[in-house]
Enzyme design. Structure first.
Site, mmCIF file in Angstrom:
data_model
loop_
_atom_site.group_PDB
_atom_site.id
_atom_site.type_symbol
_atom_site.label_atom_id
_atom_site.label_comp_id
_atom_site.label_asym_id
_atom_site.label_seq_id
_atom_site.Cartn_x
_atom_site.Cartn_y
_atom_site.Cartn_z
ATOM 1 N N GLY A 161 -18.473 -5.344 -45.014
ATOM 2 C CA GLY A 161 -19.394 -5.619 -43.914
ATOM 3 C C GLY A 161 -18.901 -5.167 -42.550
ATOM 4 O O GLY A 161 -19.398 -5.632 -41.524
ATOM 5 N N HIS A 210 -9.874 4.807 -48.873
ATOM 6 C CA HIS A 210 -9.909 3.580 -49.677
ATOM 7 C C HIS A 210 -10.669 3.833 -50.983
ATOM 8 O O HIS A 210 -11.817 4.284 -50.976
ATOM 9 C CB HIS A 210 -10.616 2.499 -48.850
ATOM 10 C CG HIS A 210 -10.580 1.127 -49.409
ATOM 11 N ND1 HIS A 210 -9.500 0.280 -49.265
ATOM 12 C CD2 HIS A 210 -11.507 0.407 -50.090
ATOM 13 C CE1 HIS A 210 -9.770 -0.892 -49.826
ATOM 14 N NE2 HIS A 210 -10.979 -0.830 -50.352
ATOM 15 N N MET A 238 -12.799 -1.220 -59.960
ATOM 16 C CA MET A 238 -13.398 -2.457 -60.492
ATOM 17 C C MET A 238 -13.505 -2.361 -62.005
ATOM 18 O O MET A 238 -13.810 -1.293 -62.545
ATOM 19 C CB MET A 238 -14.803 -2.646 -59.901
ATOM 20 C CG MET A 238 -14.835 -2.638 -58.381
ATOM 21 S SD MET A 238 -16.480 -3.018 -57.777
ATOM 22 C CE MET A 238 -16.266 -2.705 -56.015
ATOM 23 N N SER A 287 -14.258 3.905 -47.258
ATOM 24 C CA SER A 287 -14.295 3.480 -48.658
ATOM 25 C C SER A 287 -15.314 4.325 -49.403
ATOM 26 O O SER A 287 -16.507 4.302 -49.073
ATOM 27 C CB SER A 287 -14.691 2.001 -48.737
ATOM 28 O OG SER A 287 -15.034 1.685 -50.070
ATOM 29 N N ASP A 329 -11.963 1.932 -54.367
ATOM 30 C CA ASP A 329 -12.214 0.635 -54.987
ATOM 31 C C ASP A 329 -12.234 0.767 -56.499
ATOM 32 O O ASP A 329 -13.042 1.508 -57.051
ATOM 33 C CB ASP A 329 -13.574 0.103 -54.521
ATOM 34 C CG ASP A 329 -13.511 -0.398 -53.096
ATOM 35 O OD1 ASP A 329 -12.624 -1.206 -52.795
ATOM 36 O OD2 ASP A 329 -14.344 0.031 -52.284
ATOM 37 N N MET A 387 -10.555 -9.869 -47.632
ATOM 38 C CA MET A 387 -11.927 -9.546 -48.035
ATOM 39 C C MET A 387 -12.881 -10.324 -47.144
ATOM 40 O O MET A 387 -12.815 -11.563 -47.073
ATOM 41 C CB MET A 387 -12.173 -9.938 -49.498
ATOM 42 C CG MET A 387 -11.556 -9.039 -50.548
ATOM 43 S SD MET A 387 -11.891 -7.274 -50.396
ATOM 44 C CE MET A 387 -13.684 -7.207 -50.441
ATOM 45 N N MET A 396 -9.440 -4.220 -58.093
ATOM 46 C CA MET A 396 -10.178 -5.460 -58.375
ATOM 47 C C MET A 396 -10.273 -5.568 -59.889
ATOM 48 O O MET A 396 -11.339 -5.426 -60.490
ATOM 49 C CB MET A 396 -11.562 -5.386 -57.719
ATOM 50 C CG MET A 396 -11.505 -5.541 -56.216
ATOM 51 S SD MET A 396 -12.990 -4.933 -55.381
ATOM 52 C CE MET A 396 -12.539 -3.227 -55.213
ATOM 53 N N HIS A 419 -7.486 -0.110 -54.062
ATOM 54 C CA HIS A 419 -7.770 -1.555 -54.043
ATOM 55 C C HIS A 419 -8.175 -1.939 -55.466
ATOM 56 O O HIS A 419 -9.283 -1.646 -55.905
ATOM 57 C CB HIS A 419 -8.893 -1.783 -53.020
ATOM 58 C CG HIS A 419 -9.431 -3.178 -52.996
ATOM 59 N ND1 HIS A 419 -10.611 -3.504 -52.346
ATOM 60 C CD2 HIS A 419 -8.972 -4.350 -53.524
ATOM 61 C CE1 HIS A 419 -10.850 -4.798 -52.481
ATOM 62 N NE2 HIS A 419 -9.884 -5.331 -53.196
ATOM 63 N N GLY A 440 -17.416 1.226 -45.934
ATOM 64 C CA GLY A 440 -18.101 2.025 -46.942
ATOM 65 C C GLY A 440 -19.493 2.387 -46.476
ATOM 66 O O GLY A 440 -19.779 3.519 -46.086
ATOM 67 N N ASP A 464 -11.945 -5.705 -45.202
ATOM 68 C CA ASP A 464 -12.798 -4.942 -46.127
ATOM 69 C C ASP A 464 -14.071 -5.722 -46.430
ATOM 70 O O ASP A 464 -14.016 -6.799 -47.026
ATOM 71 C CB ASP A 464 -11.997 -4.705 -47.419
ATOM 72 C CG ASP A 464 -12.719 -3.846 -48.442
ATOM 73 O OD1 ASP A 464 -13.804 -3.320 -48.140
ATOM 74 O OD2 ASP A 464 -12.170 -3.707 -49.552
#
Ligand code: DX5
Ligand code: ZN
Length: 225
Positions: free
Chosen positions: A177, A33, A37, A8, A35, A137, A68, A66, A197, A175
Site C-alpha cells: 500500500g 523486490h 508465494m 515490486s 515476491d 508488512m 512468503m 521476499h 508494486g 511493503d
C-alpha cells in the site's frame, strides 16, 4: 539514512518482466523486490528461483527476495544460487529463525526478517543484531494493490527507536500500500526501503510512476529533518 525505491514486480506485466523491471530501475529504483508465494503461507502463488535466475541476467541492482513460504530453509540455497542478493523470511513461518537467518548469511546473501501486520515488533528483539533489514508488512501478505494499514507507522517508528537505543544498523523496509498518498508518512516514521508494486506497475507509465514516487518520498525526508 538513504531513501531507496524498491519496485515490486508482483504488479508488473509478466510478459514484459525484464523490460518493465529495467524501466523502474532507470527511473530510480535501486533494489528489485521479488515476491515468492507458495499457496500455503499465503493464499497465492507466484515465482521461484528460475525467474530470479532470468532476471539476474538483465538486472544490475540487488535483488530482494521476499519469501512468503513455509519451510524457507529448503529453498534458501537455490535462491542464493539463482542470484538473490537479499533474502527475507517471515518470523511467523520460521520455527528456528536464528538458524534460518544464519543459513541466509552462510549462502552469501543479506538476511532480512519480515513481520505481518498482527505481529508485534517485540517478536524480533533477539534477532535485530543478525539482520540486514527488517521488513514491516503494511498489508496482509499475498496480494498487490491492497490498502495501507495505518498502525504500520507505529511499528516502523518503534523499530527506528529500538535501532537507535541499541546502536544497531539494520535497515527498515516497508511493503504494502505504499503510494503517493502514504509514502510521506512512511518516510517520516523512519522507513527507508520503500517497496511499491501497484504504484509503480499498476497503471500508466512505469518510469513516470517510479520517478514521482521516489521524488515524493525524498521530499518527505527533508520535511523530517
Ligand atoms: C504483498 C507483497 C508486496 C506487494 C506490494 O504480499 O509482499 O510486495 O507487491 O504491492 P503493493 O505495493 O501493490 O501494495
Ligand atoms: Zn513483498
Amino acid at each position: 539514512m538513504k531513501i531507496e525505491l524498491v519496485p515490486s514486480i508482483l504488479s508488473s506485466d509478466f510478459s514484459q518482466l525484464g523490460a518493465q523491471a529495467q524501466q523502474a530501475i532507470e527511473a530510480g529504483g535501486s533494489v528489485l523486490h521479488v515476491d515468492v508465494m507458495d499457496g500455503h503461507f499465503v493464499p497465492n502463488l507466484t515465482v521461484g528461483p528460475p525467474v530470479v535466475r532470468s532476471l539476474r541476467k538483465v538486472i544490475q541492482v540487488p535483488m530482494d527476495c521476499h519469501l512468503m513460504i513455509e519451510n524457507p530453509d529448503l529453498f534458501i540455497p537455490e535462491f542464493a544460487e539463482a542470484g538473490a542478493d537479499w533474502i527475507s523470511v517471515h518470523q511467523e513461518a520460521c520455527e528456528h529463525l536464528d538458524r534460518t537467518l544464519h543459513l541466509i548469511s552462510s549462502h552469501g546473501c543479506k538476511p532480512g526478517v519480515v513481520i505481518n501486520p498482527a505481529t508485534p515488533v517485540e517478536m524480533l528483539t533477539e534477532v535485530l543484531d543478525l539482520v540486514h533489514h527488517v521488513l514491516v508488512m503494511s498489508v496482509n501478505p499475498g496480494f498487490g494493490g491492497q490498502k495501507f494499514i495505518p498502525n504500520s507507522l507505529n511499528k516502523i517508528a518503534a523499530l527506528a527507536r529500538m535501532r537507535g537505543e541499541r546502536k544497531l544498523e539494520f535497515r527498515i523496509e516497508v511493503d504494502g500500500g505504499v503510494d503517493l498518498t502514504t509514502v510521506g508518512d512512511v518516510v517520516k516514521a523512519g522507513a527507508e526501503l520503500l517497496v511499491a508494486g501497484n504504484a509503480v506497475f499498476g497503471h500508466g507509465d512505469v518510469r513516470t510512476n517510479a520517478a514521482k514516487l521516489l521524488e515524493t518520498a525524498r521530499s518527505a525526508t527533508f520535511a523530517r529533518a
